[in-house]
Every structure is written in C-alpha cells, then in structure tokens.
Design an enzyme around this catalytic site. Structure first.
Site, PDB file in Angstrom:
ATOM      1  N   ASP A   1      52.982  31.333  64.945  1.00  0.00           N
ATOM      2  CA  ASP A   1      52.253  31.189  66.191  1.00  0.00           C
ATOM      3  C   ASP A   1      51.357  32.414  66.388  1.00  0.00           C
ATOM      4  OD1 ASP A   1      52.441  29.171  68.679  1.00  0.00           O
ATOM      5  OD2 ASP A   1      52.181  31.189  69.475  1.00  0.00           O
TER       6      ASP A   1
ATOM      7  N   TYR B   1      45.903  33.738  75.238  1.00  0.00           N
ATOM      8  CA  TYR B   1      45.037  32.624  74.835  1.00  0.00           C
ATOM      9  C   TYR B   1      43.590  32.883  75.256  1.00  0.00           C
ATOM     10  CZ  TYR B   1      49.025  29.705  73.548  1.00  0.00           C
ATOM     11  OH  TYR B   1      50.145  29.210  72.924  1.00  0.00           O
TER      12      TYR B   1
ATOM     13  N   HIS C   1      58.029  24.082  64.460  1.00  0.00           N
ATOM     14  CA  HIS C   1      57.234  25.259  64.801  1.00  0.00           C
ATOM     15  C   HIS C   1      58.057  26.533  64.979  1.00  0.00           C
ATOM     16  CE1 HIS C   1      53.676  27.308  66.258  1.00  0.00           C
ATOM     17  NE2 HIS C   1      54.269  27.611  67.407  1.00  0.00           N
TER      18      HIS C   1
END
Length: 404
Positions: free
Chosen positions: A181, A315, A369
């Site tokens: 990630d 982000y 993930h």
C-alpha cells in the site's frame, strides 16, 4: 543531534472510552434496500452487530494490554526538512541474534502499526535454517499514535525521509525495507533516494506498474503485443478492473476533499467503522474477520493521536505532488523483491512491472491486500528466502547475515 527514544504504552484516557460509548448509544442507522447484500456497501446487519459489540461487549482495555504486551513501542522526535520536528511512534523489537538484519516495515491505509503484529515474532525468531531480523515498524505521521504534520505538502518524499532518519537514529546505518500500500510507495522512494548507502534492498507485496507503451518501453510493448494472457493474469486484471470500477471511490474522495470526509469520520465512530470495515472485507481473500479483531483495528483509528481525518491527507498530498505516483519508475540499484497475492487490489501481469534490479519473485495461491496480517507465514517465508543463505539478497547489509 540524536533524539531520545522514549518507551511508550497505549493508555487511552477513560473519558475517551466514555465518550465513545455515549456516541455509540446515540447511533442512528441508515436504511437499506431489500436484498442489497454487499452491492451497495457494508450490509446493515454487519454494522448493527459490530456497533452492538463495540458498545456493550468489546473490551478495549483487554486489547490495549495485549498490544502493549506483544509490541515493544517507543516514540522519538524526528526532524523533517521544512516541516519541523514530529514525535513519531514505532514498534522496535530486536532479535536475540546479534547479526540480525535491520528491517523497516511500513504500513499503509487503512492499516497502522498493528499490521506488524503477526509477522514480528516470526521475523525476530532465531534459527540456523533462516535469517533473523531486527524489526522497526514505523507508525506513519497522522496514523495511530504518531504526531501529524501541521503544514501542507507533507508527501511521500517526506515520509521516506522520516523513515530513513528513524533507522539512522536507531543505529541502523544500513537496513532493508518491506511495505505494501503506501508502504510500497514510501519504501520505493527510500530505495531511490537512500539506496546503496542506507537502504540496501527492498521488498513489497504490492508491486505496481502499467501496461508498457511504444514510447516508454518499446521492447516490453512488443512482447506484450504477442503474449497471451494466462488464466492467472486474466483473473488479476479482472480483480484490478473491479477495484477501479467499483472499489476505488474512497481514493477519489481522499485524494481531492479529505477534510470534508474527515468531519464525518472524526465525529461518528459508526461512520469510521463502516468506512474501514468495507475495505477490510473487500480487500482480503475470504479472510474470516473476528469482530473484536475488526474493532481493535478501528479503535486504533478512533483513539489515534491526531484523529481519523489526519490519516486521509496522505492521499491528497501524494496525488498533488505526483498524480502518477504508483506508476512512476524510480531509478534504484539495490535488489528488489516481489510477493504476489491473487486478491491484491491491483494485480498486473509481471511483464507490465518495471522494477529495477528485481532479484526475487514469489507467487501465492491465496491472500489479499493485507499480507502481513492475512498471510504472515507466507510473507515472512518470502523474506527469509530473499535474504537467507543462497537467496539473491543474502548479505546485503554489511556484517548482518541474520544468522547466529
């Protein structure tokens, strides 16, 4: 000047626990369409069950004590150029093996330092059959119990600078890294900016890239034209298409208007629960989440030092600094390793990847993930193969082979 390391224990104030209970008691649940299932989002039955458990049955103090017992935690001040000093929380456990390999583990969103929990005892284990590691798990600024930046513009470059400085402050002049990630992006930057001198090799379970074009990678483009997709590659591209088509809305919001979303997640514990629980279920490979396991994960966000909104800003800042960040190929001369899990969010054909000096690859038949949490044995096994005797990255850290 080297900053001082301070032992840390999680100790959420009683008044925060009381406020959480009151908020949970006042929850107003949304309606739900008949037969909606998971098509529209998290099922109402799941949220009602988890909310009731969080309010009346879940014991934070029990899980807080377990985290403190299992994870040696510390804080220290790290200065980041242009952003002043940040007080950073991290897990640091040394192996009994003196020549263990220093390894920095970097989590992503919606994870935290808790993601190191299951791999920590495996990585630090001493054996004559495989290498051992001194493990540092960085709590990213704005996550968990690390201080959040207060200035705009704290992006991947700054996260990587902080990670390198943390390892140096701990006396690890040379080290290796592992991350998925955001940990993938951060450790990739570390490989490019601090490679050879400090970062000696890096491994990820989230290898990214893009379809080669005639302009950027002509040979790979031609090979791709004449290559047929295997069943596994087709499944990987289907998973990728699902993610960008039906599972990527959160990223658009967090990359553009994180503050707006932050108000909801900071004020409503059930809103936070639903926002993250959706990803825990959808991003894993039929993993059976225990309710208390979920609530511990969410509680770390709820009780975090800066509040849940702070974790969203990575982000925005990363996207603003480089919209093509995850496709960006950075020059690096240090060994790289990939682990492939079939239910990863973005699962591309290997020939599409453009990782310099890729020396290790490992395929797995299950897993998603959150590899460190969902498949700890498999992930650690790959690291042992990559850095162990006979492995392609054996001995990359001077004098630290990982063996007794």
């Amino acid at each position: 000047m080297v900053s001082t390391e301070n032992p840390f224990k999680i100790n959420v104030p009683d008044e925060k626990l009381e406020l959480l209970k009151k908020k949970l008691e006042l929850t107003t649940f949304s309606d739900e369409l008949e037969g909606a299932g998971r098509e529209y989002g998290v099922p109402l039955t799941d949220i009602r069950r988890l909310t009731a458990r969080w309010r009346d049955g879940y014991e934070w103090r029990k899980h807080e004590a377990l985290l403190n017992a299992e994870l040696p935690q510390f804080t220290r001040d790290i200065e980041v150029d242009g952003f002043g000093t940040l007080n950073v929380h991290y897990v640091h456990k040394k192996s009994e093996v003196v020549d263990a390999i220093p390894l920095l583990f970097v989590h992503g969103w919606p994870g935290s330092f808790i993601e190191v929990r299951r791999i920590l005892p495996l990585l630090t284990e001493a054996s004559s059959d495989y290498p051992s590691f001194h493990v540092v798990a960085l709590g990213l600024p704005g996550f968990g119990f690390s201080e959040a930046p207060t200035k705009k513009g704290f992006e991947i470059r700054q996260f990587s600078e902080l990670g390198n400085k943390l390892m140096l402050s701990l006396g690890y002049n040379e080290y290796v890294t592992q991350g998925g990630d955001w940990g993938y992006a951060i450790t990739k930057f570390m490989a490019a900016n601090y490679g050879q001198k400090h970062s000696k090799a890096w491994h990820t379970n989230f290898p990214l890239g893009g379809a080669p074009t005639l302009k950027d990678r002509p040979l790979a483009y031609l090979i791709n034209l004449v290559s047929k997709l295997t069943p596994e590659e087709k499944a990987g591209l289907e998973r990728t298409a699902w993610f960008f088509g039906l599972g990527h809305g959160y990223s658009a919001e967090q990359s553009t208007q994180p503050q707006t979303l932050g108000y909801a997640l900071t004020d409503s514990p059930v809103g936070l629960l639903a926002w993250i629980y959706e990803k825990l279920v959808n991003w894993t490979d039929n993993y059976s989440w225990d309710d208390d396991e979920v609530l511990t994960w969410i509680s770390i966000y709820w009780f975090s030092r800066a509040g849940p909104a702070a974790s969203l800003r990575i982000y925005f800042e990363a996207n603003k600094a480089n919209p093509n960040l995850f496709r960006l190929s950075l020059p690096s001369k240090i060994p790289a390793g990939h682990s492939y899990f079939p239910k990863e969010l973005i699962k591309l054909p290997k020939r599409w990847l453009n990782t310099p000096n890729l020396v290790f690859e490992s395929d797995h038949d299950s897993g998603g993930h959150f590899a460190a949490h969902e498949k700890p044995g498999e992930l650690v096994g790959d690291l042992r193969k990559m850095f162990g005797k006979g492995g392609p990255a054996f001995g990359v850290v001077s004098g630290k082979t990982g063996y007794t």
